[in-house]
Design a protein around this motif. Structure first.
Motif, PDB file in Angstrom:
ATOM      1  N   LYS A  26      50.382  35.715  30.584  1.00 16.93           N
ATOM      2  CA  LYS A  26      50.788  36.917  29.861  1.00 16.93           C
ATOM      3  C   LYS A  26      52.206  36.748  29.330  1.00 16.93           C
ATOM      4  O   LYS A  26      52.415  36.225  28.249  1.00 16.93           O
ATOM      5  CB  LYS A  26      50.644  38.142  30.774  1.00 16.93           C
ATOM      6  CG  LYS A  26      49.175  38.485  31.017  1.00 16.93           C
ATOM      7  CD  LYS A  26      48.980  39.742  31.824  1.00 16.93           C
ATOM      8  CE  LYS A  26      47.486  40.060  31.923  1.00 16.93           C
ATOM      9  NZ  LYS A  26      47.204  41.194  32.828  1.00 16.93           N
ATOM     10  N   ASN A  39      50.584  36.576  36.450  1.00 14.52           N
ATOM     11  CA  ASN A  39      49.808  35.874  35.431  1.00 14.52           C
ATOM     12  C   ASN A  39      50.746  35.194  34.432  1.00 14.52           C
ATOM     13  O   ASN A  39      51.222  35.847  33.496  1.00 14.52           O
ATOM     14  CB  ASN A  39      48.899  36.844  34.663  1.00 14.52           C
ATOM     15  CG  ASN A  39      47.723  37.314  35.475  1.00 14.52           C
ATOM     16  OD1 ASN A  39      47.515  36.877  36.600  1.00 14.52           O
ATOM     17  ND2 ASN A  39      46.934  38.210  34.899  1.00 14.52           N
ATOM     18  N   SER A  94      50.712  41.083  37.773  1.00 19.34           N
ATOM     19  CA  SER A  94      50.051  40.290  36.732  1.00 19.34           C
ATOM     20  C   SER A  94      50.840  40.312  35.435  1.00 19.34           C
ATOM     21  O   SER A  94      51.034  39.274  34.792  1.00 19.34           O
ATOM     22  CB  SER A  94      48.633  40.831  36.487  1.00 19.34           C
ATOM     23  OG  SER A  94      47.821  40.657  37.623  1.00 19.34           O
ATOM     24  N   GLN A 136      43.321  30.638  30.998  1.00 19.02           N
ATOM     25  CA  GLN A 136      43.790  31.563  31.997  1.00 19.02           C
ATOM     26  C   GLN A 136      44.681  30.828  32.982  1.00 19.02           C
ATOM     27  O   GLN A 136      44.459  29.656  33.270  1.00 19.02           O
ATOM     28  CB  GLN A 136      42.610  32.160  32.756  1.00 19.02           C
ATOM     29  CG  GLN A 136      41.702  33.068  31.931  1.00 19.02           C
ATOM     30  CD  GLN A 136      40.441  33.404  32.672  1.00 19.02           C
ATOM     31  OE1 GLN A 136      39.717  32.513  33.089  1.00 19.02           O
ATOM     32  NE2 GLN A 136      40.179  34.707  32.824  1.00 19.02           N
ATOM     33  N   CYS A 137      45.670  31.559  33.508  1.00 17.63           N
ATOM     34  CA  CYS A 137      46.535  30.980  34.523  1.00 17.63           C
ATOM     35  C   CYS A 137      47.114  32.124  35.350  1.00 17.63           C
ATOM     36  O   CYS A 137      47.926  32.905  34.861  1.00 17.63           O
ATOM     37  CB  CYS A 137      47.654  30.164  33.893  1.00 17.63           C
ATOM     38  SG  CYS A 137      48.711  29.320  35.106  1.00 17.63           S
ATOM     39  N   SER A 138      46.637  32.244  36.574  1.00 15.07           N
ATOM     40  CA  SER A 138      47.074  33.316  37.460  1.00 15.07           C
ATOM     41  C   SER A 138      47.370  32.729  38.830  1.00 15.07           C
ATOM     42  O   SER A 138      46.631  31.865  39.313  1.00 15.07           O
ATOM     43  CB  SER A 138      45.989  34.394  37.562  1.00 15.07           C
ATOM     44  OG  SER A 138      46.378  35.425  38.450  1.00 15.07           O
ATOM     45  N   VAL A 187      50.644  38.797  43.004  1.00 11.50           N
ATOM     46  CA  VAL A 187      49.921  38.171  41.889  1.00 11.50           C
ATOM     47  C   VAL A 187      50.795  38.169  40.647  1.00 11.50           C
ATOM     48  O   VAL A 187      51.451  39.176  40.344  1.00 11.50           O
ATOM     49  CB  VAL A 187      48.598  38.914  41.592  1.00 11.50           C
ATOM     50  CG1 VAL A 187      47.999  38.439  40.266  1.00 11.50           C
ATOM     51  CG2 VAL A 187      47.594  38.684  42.705  1.00 11.50           C
ATOM     52  N   THR A 220      46.048  29.050  42.344  1.00 13.54           N
ATOM     53  CA  THR A 220      45.724  29.572  41.025  1.00 13.54           C
ATOM     54  C   THR A 220      44.341  30.206  41.064  1.00 13.54           C
ATOM     55  O   THR A 220      43.470  29.809  41.840  1.00 13.54           O
ATOM     56  CB  THR A 220      45.726  28.472  39.953  1.00 13.54           C
ATOM     57  OG1 THR A 220      44.771  27.464  40.297  1.00 13.54           O
ATOM     58  CG2 THR A 220      47.102  27.847  39.817  1.00 13.54           C
ATOM     59  N   ASP A 262      50.530  43.765  42.608  1.00 12.68           N
ATOM     60  CA  ASP A 262      49.895  43.257  41.395  1.00 12.68           C
ATOM     61  C   ASP A 262      50.962  43.160  40.313  1.00 12.68           C
ATOM     62  O   ASP A 262      51.258  44.122  39.614  1.00 12.68           O
ATOM     63  CB  ASP A 262      48.762  44.191  40.970  1.00 12.68           C
ATOM     64  CG  ASP A 262      48.049  43.701  39.710  1.00 12.68           C
ATOM     65  OD1 ASP A 262      48.392  42.614  39.213  1.00 12.68           O
ATOM     66  OD2 ASP A 262      47.138  44.411  39.229  1.00 12.68           O
ATOM     67  N   GLY A 309      42.460  34.488  36.518  1.00 16.70           N
ATOM     68  CA  GLY A 309      42.806  35.852  36.154  1.00 16.70           C
ATOM     69  C   GLY A 309      43.276  36.694  37.315  1.00 16.70           C
ATOM     70  O   GLY A 309      42.958  36.426  38.479  1.00 16.70           O
ATOM     71  N   GLY A 310      44.048  37.732  36.990  1.00 15.88           N
ATOM     72  CA  GLY A 310      44.611  38.605  38.001  1.00 15.88           C
ATOM     73  C   GLY A 310      43.571  39.402  38.765  1.00 15.88           C
ATOM     74  O   GLY A 310      43.750  39.698  39.951  1.00 15.88           O
TER      75      GLY A 310
END
Length: 413
Positions: free
Chosen positions: A300, A297, A270, A307-309, A295, A144, A268, A147-148
């Motif tokens: 979203k 997220n 995200s 935040q969780c990415s 990646v 984790t 990406d 953020g992306g």
């Protein structure tokens, strides 16, 4: 504070918080509720020097703090409103809020396993499940990140240090590498190139087609030209869900070009990544495609609190350890090699930071509470809503004439 006193105070505060928070959510979801916040109360006086004593009192305000909490809510963007369309996220799921609260209660740091045993185990389990859903090999693993953008930076720096291993000791003086990305990609790729020492002049923006997807033929041509100039095309970023148009680059075709040049393919996802994880449209599947890093997220499209990415690595975490780790023995005592057992390894040495929140916990609690079908339904609803909106625009007429749909919703990767 005495342990019993702390427990009593926490129970009291959480009980009061539950009332204030649920009241805010209920009001925020009402028709006509304001989306943009309006700063009020003591917060509105923050810019005035004479407000210093009010903002930062010598003696605490006690239960009056709940007035401040309400003022904070009034001055916040209302993500609970159905009219909140400003960003690529929305209000979190209630169980996600419970998970976020649990992280604060535990206050664990997930840089070493012993400092967050359950968090480390959950992070490993969730990362490997996501890798499985993507169709990655069993050796894949992930972490984790806050953020992306930060996850994209780690992917680029891992690729850089893997392709140019002398960077770790000698720096960038003899490195000539180029980063390729869509002209519509997120600006975090540019920032990552700057942070990694390549500079913006080393970023090659590949033109897109009429719907915002990367032109693969032009990608290959630009990579050939770069190599002819003596600049190694070592990293390609493909986007699954661009910020403005929601476009998905043709990942399978891009992957074949990357394999031809020996370049690292990063995706990406995200925003659009959940379509590959939980979507039912095979057009978004990345199974049987060679992707080095991916990646996504969950904060979203999946409703996990910010935040969780996640950054998923095809080669597992050891590739990140080799690229970024320094093996600080005063901190990392675990000599276990990542991926060689089911026991989580000390992952902090695979990142640029040290303090790490075990954010996988809140994602996993949502998964346990709601089930996989919850995420599948969220993705399907988002997809169907976009298609329905496109159809409404396509068929709508007004006194000024027929509406024009500028771009069709993305239909393939």
């Amino acid at each position: 504070m005495d342990s019993d006193d702390a427990a009593v105070e926490l129970r009291k505060l959480l009980t009061e918080a539950a009332h204030v928070f649920s009241e805010y959510v209920r009001e925020s979801q009402q028709p006509g509720a304001q989306v943009s916040g309006r700063i009020q109360g003591v917060i509105a006086d923050a810019a005035q020097s004479e407000s210093d004593a009010r903002m930062f009192p010598d003696a605490g305000v006690g239960s009056r703090v709940w007035d401040d909490v309400r003022d904070v809510c009034a001055g916040a963007a209302n993500t609970w409103s159905s009219a909140f369309l400003y960003k690529l996220y929305a209000a979190p799921a209630p169980m996600g809020i419970v998970g976020e609260t649990l992280l604060a209660v535990l206050n664990n740091n997930a840089h070493v396993t012993r400092a967050a045993p359950s968090g480390a185990a959950i992070e490993q389990a969730v990362a490997r499940k996501l890798a499985q859903l993507l169709g990655f090999p069993s050796s894949a693993d992930g972490l984790t990140f806050p953020g992306g953008s930060y996850a994209n930076l780690h992917a680029l720096m891992t690729a850089r240090n893997t392709r140019f291993p002398d960077v770790r000791t000698r720096g960038m003086s003899n490195v000539r590498g180029a980063v390729f990305t869509s002209a519509h990609a997120h600006y975090s790729i540019d920032k990552a190139a700057v942070a990694a020492g390549f500079g913006l002049d080393s970023v090659v923006y590949v033109p897109t087609d009429s719907v915002g997807c990367m032109d693969v033929h032009k990608l290959r041509k630009l990579m050939l030209e770069s190599r002819a100039r003596g600049v190694e095309p070592f990293f390609v970023n493909a986007t699954m869900g661009t910020t403005v148009l929601g476009a998905c680059d043709p990942i399978a075709s891009i992957s074949r070009v990357c394999r031809e040049f020996g370049a690292w393919l990063h995706v990406d996802g995200s925003w659009g990544g959940p379509h590959a994880l939980f979507g039912d449209d095979p057009a978004f599947s990345v199974h049987n495609i060679h992707i080095d890093s991916f990646v996504v997220n969950p904060h979203k499209l999946l409703g996990v609190p910010l935040q969780c990415s996640f950054l998923i690595m095809r080669q597992g975490l050891n590739v990140m350890r080799r690229a970024l780790g320094l093996g600080a023995t005063y901190l990392f005592h675990d000599e276990q090699v990542c991926g060689e057992s089911d026991v989580p390894c000390d992952v902090g040495d695979a990142t640029l930071g040290c303090g790490r929140r075990p954010d996988a916990i809140k994602f996993w609690l949502m998964w346990r509470y709601y089930g996989t079908q919850y995420f599948t339904n969220r993705v399907a609803l988002a997809r169907n809503t976009s298609l329905r909106l496109a159809e409404l625009v396509r068929t709508r007429t007004s006194l000024l004439g027929r509406w024009v749909l500028v771009t069709e919703p993305a239909s393939t990767c």
